[in-house]
Design an enzyme around this catalytic site. Structure first.
Site, PDB file in Angstrom:
ATOM      1  N   HIS A  53       0.817  -1.218   0.000  1.00 41.70           N
ATOM      2  CA  HIS A  53       0.000   0.000   0.000  1.00 41.70           C
ATOM      3  C   HIS A  53       0.847   1.264   0.000  1.00 41.70           C
ATOM      4  O   HIS A  53       1.587   1.536   0.943  1.00 41.70           O
ATOM      5  CB  HIS A  53      -0.917   0.014   1.226  1.00 41.70           C
ATOM      6  N   ASP A  55       0.153   5.476  -1.218  1.00 32.56           N
ATOM      7  CA  ASP A  55      -0.898   6.403  -1.665  1.00 32.56           C
ATOM      8  C   ASP A  55      -0.415   7.490  -2.617  1.00 32.56           C
ATOM      9  O   ASP A  55      -1.071   8.530  -2.737  1.00 32.56           O
ATOM     10  CB  ASP A  55      -1.543   7.056  -0.434  1.00 32.56           C
ATOM     11  N   GLU A 158      -9.034   1.270  -3.074  1.00 33.65           N
ATOM     12  CA  GLU A 158      -9.279   1.354  -1.627  1.00 33.65           C
ATOM     13  C   GLU A 158     -10.657   1.932  -1.381  1.00 33.65           C
ATOM     14  O   GLU A 158     -10.832   3.136  -1.326  1.00 33.65           O
ATOM     15  CB  GLU A 158      -8.195   2.203  -0.946  1.00 33.65           C
ATOM     16  N   HIS A 185     -13.588   1.756   2.884  1.00 42.48           N
ATOM     17  CA  HIS A 185     -12.594   2.628   3.523  1.00 42.48           C
ATOM     18  C   HIS A 185     -13.174   2.915   4.906  1.00 42.48           C
ATOM     19  O   HIS A 185     -13.524   1.967   5.606  1.00 42.48           O
ATOM     20  CB  HIS A 185     -12.300   3.874   2.670  1.00 42.48           C
ATOM     21  N   HIS A 226      -9.292  -2.030   6.836  1.00 42.76           N
ATOM     22  CA  HIS A 226     -10.371  -1.025   6.940  1.00 42.76           C
ATOM     23  C   HIS A 226     -11.752  -1.614   7.226  1.00 42.76           C
ATOM     24  O   HIS A 226     -12.671  -0.860   7.496  1.00 42.76           O
ATOM     25  CB  HIS A 226     -10.485  -0.153   5.678  1.00 42.76           C
ATOM     26  N   HIS A 247      -2.769  -3.204   4.444  1.00 41.19           N
ATOM     27  CA  HIS A 247      -2.036  -2.329   5.384  1.00 41.19           C
ATOM     28  C   HIS A 247      -2.742  -2.327   6.751  1.00 41.19           C
ATOM     29  O   HIS A 247      -3.536  -1.461   7.049  1.00 41.19           O
ATOM     30  CB  HIS A 247      -1.843  -0.912   4.832  1.00 41.19           C
ATOM     31  N   ASP A 354       1.904   1.896   3.743  1.00 45.80           N
ATOM     32  CA  ASP A 354       1.048   3.095   3.771  1.00 45.80           C
ATOM     33  C   ASP A 354       1.842   4.375   3.618  1.00 45.80           C
ATOM     34  O   ASP A 354       1.395   5.451   4.022  1.00 45.80           O
ATOM     35  CB  ASP A 354       0.168   3.163   5.035  1.00 45.80           C
TER      36      ASP A 354
END
Ligand SMILES: [Zn+2]
Length: 431
Positions: A53, A55, A158, A185, A226, A247, A354
């Site tokens: 993961h 972003d 995600e 999420h 999540h 993650h 992350d």
């Protein structure tokens, strides 16, 4: 490289093993920090490090001066956050799931438009650096890219809100390259409960189960980071292929709702899935979790007592500046990895940093160049090369191959699902 480290590395390579020699009484003498780091780097050059993961595509979307501009967010230069080409190379990253996250609370657009824009950003980003990045859609693609010294680039969605309750939209995202989807999420959906929102369905609805079955039929990994423990449990009941947590860390060590409870970890051997342990400070350190909780109450109190939002923001920034987060460490991340290994087993661990999705990072894991520090820590703790390779990426490759084989089988057994949420769940519970 310091001379001693070079000698040790040469000695270990020439004997065909990367392991430091153990003392005669069976007690391994811990290698020095430099030797462990050299060992870690050599190991990650022999097997792909697959991070679950990152972003970066969202960072490009919201870049201050040139939002959505892949060319302006130049990865050949140092970037403002955690990720650029030089640091990826220094970090020995072999494959990256680029998160094509979208916000679950947007009010000004349908989700699909923003999701398609994030596919576009990520795919333009990958295409822009052909000497460095290579789009990967399969486990074989990852290994091929690694052999050619390219960073295998996979896409992970995600937030299941992006499918807007449509299995046709889900299939279209697969066709565009998505190889995992985090079911939720932070917001509970019409068909799945999120970890950080209220549990409205006690897990998955019937339509939610159909989403999982269709993802298995496509060969898209089901990501349980999540989601609520109820959703995790329901997915494990219906899943026909191994799941991932892209993650998340261990809830037994830090009681954060984003982490994975032992009861779920214990079910992974049967399912075959992998927890890609994350570096998010609030998930790996109790002190950072307490700091986050305190900050949340301060923010809530400000919202209630200061009607002027600009003034409330100013006061919040003042609080944050006066209360920096406590530091977290590489050792704490290693503790989570060892806990997951202990409960789920060494075949069920991976790495999901992350990076670019967080404002704070542990000391020693500041950006994508620092992955070898984590492997060095585990080497000092006595991990074998075989286990380190599983952690780095071999486990994830096994999961992907299993998912691909399951999809090939299921596509012979059943047609694409045309079920709707109305058919399976009755009247819709939200607008
Ligand atoms: Zn996330």
């Amino acid at each position: 490289m310091p001379v001693r480290a070079a000698i040790l590395l040469f000695a270990s390579l020439s004997t065909g093993s990367l392991l430091m020699p153990a003392a005669a009484d069976g007690q391994a003498s811990a290698p020095s920090a430099d030797a462990a780091l050299a060992h870690a780097r050599a190991l990650l050059r022999s097997t792909p490090l697959i991070d679950g993961h990152n972003d970066l595509p969202w960072e490009i979307r919201r870049a201050k001066d040139h939002p959505l501009d892949v060319a302006a967010y130049d990865l050949r230069r140092p970037t403002p956050k955690h990720t650029d080409l030089a640091r990826l190379e220094a970090g020995e990253v072999g494959a990256q799931f680029w998160s094509i996250y979208i916000d679950g609370e947007m009010k000004d657009s349908g989700y699909a438009r923003v999701q398609l824009e994030q596919f576009d950003i990520a795919r333009r980003m990958i295409a822009r650096y052909p000497d460095h990045l290579s789009l990967a859609l399969t486990a074989d693609d990852i290994e091929r890219a690694f052999r050619k010294k390219r960073l295998a680039s996979l896409l992970g969605m995600e937030g299941g809100h992006a499918i807007e309750n449509s299995l046709g939209v889900l299939r279209s995202y697969y066709a565009l390259g998505a190889r995992y989807m985090t079911l939720t999420h932070n917001v509970t959906l019409d068909w799945a409960d999120a970890a950080l929102d209220s549990a409205r369905h006690a897990g998955l609805t019937e339509f939610g189960k159909e989403v999982v079955r269709e993802m298995n039929r496509l060969g898209m990994l089901v990501d349980l980071s999540h989601v609520s423990p109820g959703t995790m449990s329901d997915v494990l009941d219906v899943a026909e292929a191994p799941v991932i947590f892209s993650h998340s860390s261990a809830r037994a060590l830090v009681d954060h709702p984003r982490n994975v409870p032992d009861s779920i970890l214990a079910r992974l051997p049967k399912n075959g899935g992998v927890v890609m342990v994350t570096f998010v400070p609030q998930f790996v350190s109790i002190e950072c979790k307490v700091w986050e909780d305190t900050g949340d109450s301060v923010r809530k109190a400000l919202r209630a007592s200061v009607p002027d939002t600009a003034e409330a923001r100013r006061q919040w920034e003042q609080w944050e500046a006066a209360h920096p987060p406590p530091s977290s460490t590489v050792a704490q991340v290693a503790d989570h990895i060892e806990h997951v290994r202990q409960v789920a087993g060494v075949d069920h661990i991976g790495i999901g940093s992350d990076f670019d999705g967080v404002d704070y990072t542990p000391v020693g894991l500041e950006d994508v160049s620092k992955f070898p520090n984590l492997f060095a820590e585990l080497i000092r703790r006595g991990w074998s090369d075989a286990d380190l390779k599983k952690l780095a990426g071999q486990n994830l490759l096994r999961v992907l191959r299993h998912a691909e084989a399951t999809a090939a089988r299921l596509q012979k057994e059943r047609e694409p699902s045309t079920k709707t949420i109305e058919q399976l769940d009755g009247a819709r519970t939200t607008s």
